[in-house]
Design an enzyme around this catalytic site. Structure first.
Site, PDB file in Angstrom:
ATOM      1  N   ARG A 125     -11.196  15.764   8.421  1.00 30.38           N
ATOM      2  CA  ARG A 125     -12.034  16.167   7.271  1.00 30.38           C
ATOM      3  C   ARG A 125     -13.439  16.527   7.735  1.00 30.38           C
ATOM      4  O   ARG A 125     -13.958  15.918   8.663  1.00 30.38           O
ATOM      5  CB  ARG A 125     -12.129  15.021   6.256  1.00 30.38           C
ATOM      6  CG  ARG A 125     -10.841  14.758   5.533  1.00 30.38           C
ATOM      7  CD  ARG A 125     -10.942  13.547   4.614  1.00 30.38           C
ATOM      8  NE  ARG A 125      -9.814  12.667   4.817  1.00 30.38           N
ATOM      9  CZ  ARG A 125      -9.810  11.375   4.521  1.00 30.38           C
ATOM     10  NH1 ARG A 125     -10.874  10.796   4.003  1.00 30.38           N
ATOM     11  NH2 ARG A 125      -8.733  10.650   4.740  1.00 30.38           N
ATOM     12  N   HIS A 180     -12.756   3.065   0.600  1.00 32.16           N
ATOM     13  CA  HIS A 180     -12.738   2.022   1.644  1.00 32.16           C
ATOM     14  C   HIS A 180     -13.449   0.754   1.164  1.00 32.16           C
ATOM     15  O   HIS A 180     -13.918  -0.049   1.977  1.00 32.16           O
ATOM     16  CB  HIS A 180     -13.467   2.474   2.929  1.00 32.16           C
ATOM     17  CG  HIS A 180     -12.746   3.511   3.733  1.00 32.16           C
ATOM     18  ND1 HIS A 180     -13.416   4.434   4.500  1.00 32.16           N
ATOM     19  CD2 HIS A 180     -11.437   3.762   3.907  1.00 32.16           C
ATOM     20  CE1 HIS A 180     -12.552   5.214   5.118  1.00 32.16           C
ATOM     21  NE2 HIS A 180     -11.329   4.836   4.767  1.00 32.16           N
ATOM     22  N   GLU A 226      -8.077  -5.576   5.395  1.00 40.09           N
ATOM     23  CA  GLU A 226      -7.992  -5.285   3.961  1.00 40.09           C
ATOM     24  C   GLU A 226      -6.862  -6.076   3.311  1.00 40.09           C
ATOM     25  O   GLU A 226      -6.969  -6.516   2.173  1.00 40.09           O
ATOM     26  CB  GLU A 226      -7.770  -3.783   3.760  1.00 40.09           C
ATOM     27  CG  GLU A 226      -9.007  -2.971   4.113  1.00 40.09           C
ATOM     28  CD  GLU A 226      -8.709  -1.525   4.425  1.00 40.09           C
ATOM     29  OE1 GLU A 226      -8.834  -0.700   3.532  1.00 40.09           O
ATOM     30  OE2 GLU A 226      -8.357  -1.230   5.585  1.00 40.09           O
ATOM     31  N   ASN A 252       0.873  -1.174   0.000  1.00 39.12           N
ATOM     32  CA  ASN A 252       0.000   0.000   0.000  1.00 39.12           C
ATOM     33  C   ASN A 252       0.912   1.226   0.000  1.00 39.12           C
ATOM     34  O   ASN A 252       1.449   1.618   1.032  1.00 39.12           O
ATOM     35  CB  ASN A 252      -0.880  -0.052   1.257  1.00 39.12           C
ATOM     36  CG  ASN A 252      -1.817   1.145   1.363  1.00 39.12           C
ATOM     37  OD1 ASN A 252      -1.795   2.045   0.508  1.00 39.12           O
ATOM     38  ND2 ASN A 252      -2.619   1.173   2.405  1.00 39.12           N
ATOM     39  N   ARG A 257      -2.759  -2.176  -3.273  1.00 40.79           N
ATOM     40  CA  ARG A 257      -3.942  -1.372  -3.028  1.00 40.79           C
ATOM     41  C   ARG A 257      -3.845  -0.170  -3.965  1.00 40.79           C
ATOM     42  O   ARG A 257      -2.838   0.538  -3.970  1.00 40.79           O
ATOM     43  CB  ARG A 257      -3.972  -0.888  -1.584  1.00 40.79           C
ATOM     44  CG  ARG A 257      -5.131   0.036  -1.348  1.00 40.79           C
ATOM     45  CD  ARG A 257      -4.968   0.844  -0.106  1.00 40.79           C
ATOM     46  NE  ARG A 257      -6.083   1.775   0.016  1.00 40.79           N
ATOM     47  CZ  ARG A 257      -5.984   2.973   0.567  1.00 40.79           C
ATOM     48  NH1 ARG A 257      -4.833   3.390   1.046  1.00 40.79           N
ATOM     49  NH2 ARG A 257      -7.033   3.754   0.649  1.00 40.79           N
TER      50      ARG A 257
END
Ligand code: AMP
Length: 408
Positions: free
Chosen positions: A246, A185, A390, A8, A96
Site C-alpha cells: 500500500r 490495528h 492481539e 479472525n 476480531r
C-alpha cells in the site's frame, strides 16, 4: 475451564487460537486458508507435553467460513490430537471485527443489534466485516449457547480528538458518509501500549507512548495517558506509513492524474494503490521486508530506496506524534518488521538524539525479536521492542465481558 476461542475471519482465511485465560497459554492455534476452494488447507498446531507444538496440515474442500470453523472445532476436540473434551470446555468466542464505526468504543457482547451494526458498517470495511459477520453467524449455528464477543480494530482509536480525526472535506461528507479517520490495528496498539506500561511498572495513565506496528500492514499510534490520541491509518487502512503493497500517504490529486493518463477504472486504481505499491511497488522486488532488505544489502538501488522511504515515513510520524503529545516517554516497535528487524530499528532511531531517542546498538542486537528496552541507559526516551499479541487481548476482553454480563 476458562478457554476462549479467538477467531479472525478474513476473505479467504480463518485464523484461530484457543487460549486458556488462567494461564494465558495457547492450547491450539492455526489457520484455514483458501476458504472457498476445493483444496483449502487447515494448519493446526496444538500444545503437547506443555511445551511443544505439533503441526498438522490437512487439505479439504471448504466452501465457506462455516465449514472452516466446523473443521477447526473438529480439530480441537479430536480424539487423537484435540486439546479439549468437547465444546463445553469453551467459555466463549472472541471475534476480531475490523470496523465498529463511531459507535463502538470498546469490545462488546454480541447481540442481534451488534450484528446489525457490523452489517451496517460493511460499506466502510467491505473486505473484512462481511466475513467476520459470517464467522459470528457460523458460530451461532455450530456452537449455540456459547457467548460471543466482538473486539473492534477501530475501537481503541475512538478517543482521538475531533481535530485529529476530521478531514478538511466539506463537513457534509462527514455527516452523509461518515468520512473521518477511524484508524486500525487498535487491538495491537492497545495491547502493546498496556504491555509497555506493565514492563516499566508504570500506569499507562502516566505515559506518552508512540507504538509502531510495522508489519505487512503498518501504522503508528500516539498513546497519551492510556488513550489513542492519533494514528496514521485513516478512513481506510491505506493511509499513513508506506506498507508492503500500500502507498500510505500521498497527494490524492496524483490518483486523479494517473487515472486520467492511463484510463484506469476505479477497480484498477484501487488495485494500484492497495496491491501494487509500497515496498513492492517501489523496489519491484517483493512486498516482504526480508527480501527487500536482502536485495538492499546486495546493492539493489530501488530496494534501498524502498527501505529508506519506509524508515523516513516512520521517523516523520514519530516527530509528528511527539509534537502533538508535547513529548514522548517511550517509543515501541512491534509486529513482523518492528519485532524482528534489528536493522530497521537502528535506521529509524539514527540521529534522533535531538528529541531524546538514543538507541543502544548492543541492546538492540541482543533483544532481537524478544521483549525489552533497547535504548541506552541515559536515553531520555525509552526505546523498546514489545511483541504484539492481539489474540491474548481479544481473549482477555472476551472473558471480562462475559464475566461482567453474568454479574448483571
Ligand atoms: P506481519 O504482517 O506482522 O506478519 O509482518 C510481516 C512482515 O514482517 C513481512 O514484511 C516480513 O518480511 C517481516 N519480517 C518477518 N520476519 C522478519 C525478520 N526476521 N526480519 C525482517 N523482517 C521480517
Amino acid at each position: 475451564m476458562k478457554n476462549i476461542l479467538v477467531l479472525n475471519c478474513g476473505s479467504s482465511s480463518v485464523k484461530y487460537e484457543l487460549l486458556n485465560i488462567k494461564s494465558s497459554s495457547v492450547l491450539a492455534k492455526g489457520l484455514v486458508e483458501r476458504v472457498g476452494m476445493e483444496d483449502a488447507v487447515l494448519h493446526y498446531h496444538f500444545l503437547k507435553d506443555d511445551s511443544i507444538y505439533d503441526d498438522i496440515k490437512l487439505v479439504r474442500n471448504i466452501p465457506t467460513h462455516r465449514e472452516a470453523i466446523q473443521f477447526i472445532i473438529r480439530s480441537i476436540e479430536d480424539d487423537e490430537y484435540g486439546v479439549i473434551e468437547d465444546m463445553n470446555d469453551i467459555y466463549g468466542i472472541g471475534h476480531r471485527v475490523v470496523h465498529g464505526g463511531e459507535k463502538y468504543t470498546d469490545s462488546v457482547y454480541i447481540t442481534k443489534e451488534v450484528k446489525n451494526d457490523i452489517k451496517d458498517y460493511i460499506p466502510l470495511a467491505p473486505l473484512h466485516n462481511p466475513h467476520q459477520l459470517a464467522g459470528i453467524e457460523a458460530c451461532e449455528e455450530l456452537i449455540p449457547d456459547h457467548p460471543q464477543v466482538a473486539v473492534f480494530d477501530t475501537a481503541f482509536h475512538q478517543t482521538m480528538p475531533e481535530a485529529a480525526y476530521m478531514y478538511a472535506f466539506p463537513y457534509d461528507m462527514y455527516k452523509k458518509f461518515g468520512i473521518r479517520k477511524y484508524g486500525f490495528h487498535g487491538t495491537s496498539h492497545k495491547y502493546v501500549s498496556q504491555r509497555t506500561a506493565a514492563i516499566l511498572k508504570k500506569s499507562p495513565e502516566d505515559l506518552k507512548i508512540i507504538t509502531c506496528h510495522l508489519g505487512n500492514g503498518a501504522s503508528i499510534c500516539a498513546v497519551k495517558n492510556g488513550k489513542s490520541v492519533d494514528t496514521s491509518m485513516g478512513f481506510t487502512p491505506l493511509a499513513g506509513l508506506m506498507m508492503g503493497t500500500r502507498t500510505g500517504d500521498f497527494d490524492p490529486a496524483i490518483l486523479l492524474y494517473i487515472m486520467n493518463k492511463e484510463a484506469l477504472s476505479l477497480s484498477e486504481a484501487n488495485t494500484m494503490i492497495n496491491r501494487h505499491s509500497g515496498l513492492y511497488g517501489v523496489s519491484g522486488v517483493s512486498r516482504d521486508f526480508r527480501e527487500v532488505i536482502e536485495k538492499c544489502h546486495n546493492g539493489h538501488k530501488r530496494a534501498k530506496l524502498a527501505v529508506d522511504m519506509f524508515a523516513y515515513r516512520i521517523r516523520h510520524y514519530i516527530g509528528a506524534y511527539a509534537a502533538i503529545m508535547n513529548g514522548v516517554d517511550v517509543l515501541v516497535f512491534t509486529a513482523g518488521i518492528g519485532e524482528n528487524s534489528v536493522e530497521l530499528r537502528e535506521i529509524v532511531c539514527k540521529d534522533m538524539d535531538y528529541m531524546g531517542i538514543e538507541l543502544d546498538k548492543e541492546k538492540n542486537e541482543a533483544c532481537g525479536a524478544g521483549e525489552g528496552i533497547i535504548s541506552s541507559a541515559g536515553s531520555p526516551v525509552r526505546v523498546m521492542c514489545v511483541p504484539t499479541n492481539e489474540e491474548l487481548l481479544i481473549a482477555e476482553e472476551t472473558h471480562n465481558i462475559i464475566e461482567s454480563k453474568k454479574e448483571k
